[in-house]
Scaffold this motif. Structure first.
Motif, PDB file in Angstrom:
ATOM      1  N   UNK A 185       0.836  -1.201   0.000  1.00 18.46           N
ATOM      2  CA  UNK A 185       0.000   0.000   0.000  1.00 18.46           C
ATOM      3  C   UNK A 185       0.866   1.245   0.000  1.00 18.46           C
ATOM      4  N   UNK A 186       1.894   1.269   0.833  1.00 16.30           N
ATOM      5  CA  UNK A 186       2.789   2.426   0.902  1.00 16.30           C
ATOM      6  C   UNK A 186       3.516   2.609  -0.419  1.00 16.30           C
ATOM      7  N   UNK A 187       4.016   1.523  -0.993  1.00 10.33           N
ATOM      8  CA  UNK A 187       4.771   1.614  -2.245  1.00 10.33           C
ATOM      9  C   UNK A 187       3.882   2.049  -3.425  1.00 10.33           C
ATOM     10  N   UNK A 188       2.660   1.610  -3.451  1.00 11.52           N
ATOM     11  CA  UNK A 188       1.788   1.990  -4.551  1.00 11.52           C
ATOM     12  C   UNK A 188       1.431   3.478  -4.476  1.00 11.52           C
ATOM     13  N   UNK A 189       1.437   4.046  -3.264  1.00 11.05           N
ATOM     14  CA  UNK A 189       1.152   5.468  -3.113  1.00 11.05           C
ATOM     15  C   UNK A 189       2.331   6.329  -3.581  1.00 11.05           C
ATOM     16  N   UNK A 190       3.534   5.765  -3.580  1.00  9.54           N
ATOM     17  CA  UNK A 190       4.742   6.526  -3.961  1.00  9.54           C
ATOM     18  C   UNK A 190       4.943   6.562  -5.470  1.00  9.54           C
ATOM     19  N   UNK A 191       4.428   5.587  -6.154  1.00 15.63           N
ATOM     20  CA  UNK A 191       4.761   5.469  -7.575  1.00 15.63           C
ATOM     21  C   UNK A 191       3.718   5.979  -8.460  1.00 15.63           C
TER      22      UNK A 191
END
Length: 54
Positions: free
Chosen positions: A48-54
């Motif tokens: 979830x965190x990584x998808x928000x960054x990209x």
């Protein structure tokens, strides 16, 4: 400038036998369900965190 990384030495003799014995013993062990669920939840949060960054 970065520091060079040394090669990993090859295990031989008694050290190699001990390493393989330890690996084989650990392959037979089951992960407790609580630990598995905790790791799975951490992975889900990471996604979830990584998808928000990209």
């Amino acid at each position: 400038m970065a520091t060079a990384i040394k090669e990993t030495p090859v295990l031989k003799g008694e050290a190699a036998r001990h390493f393989l014995k330890t690996i084989r013993a650990n392959e037979q062990k089951k992960v407790p369900k609580a630990d598995y669920d905790r790791a799975k939840e951490a992975y889900k949060n990471f996604k979830v965190v990584c998808s928000a960054c990209g």
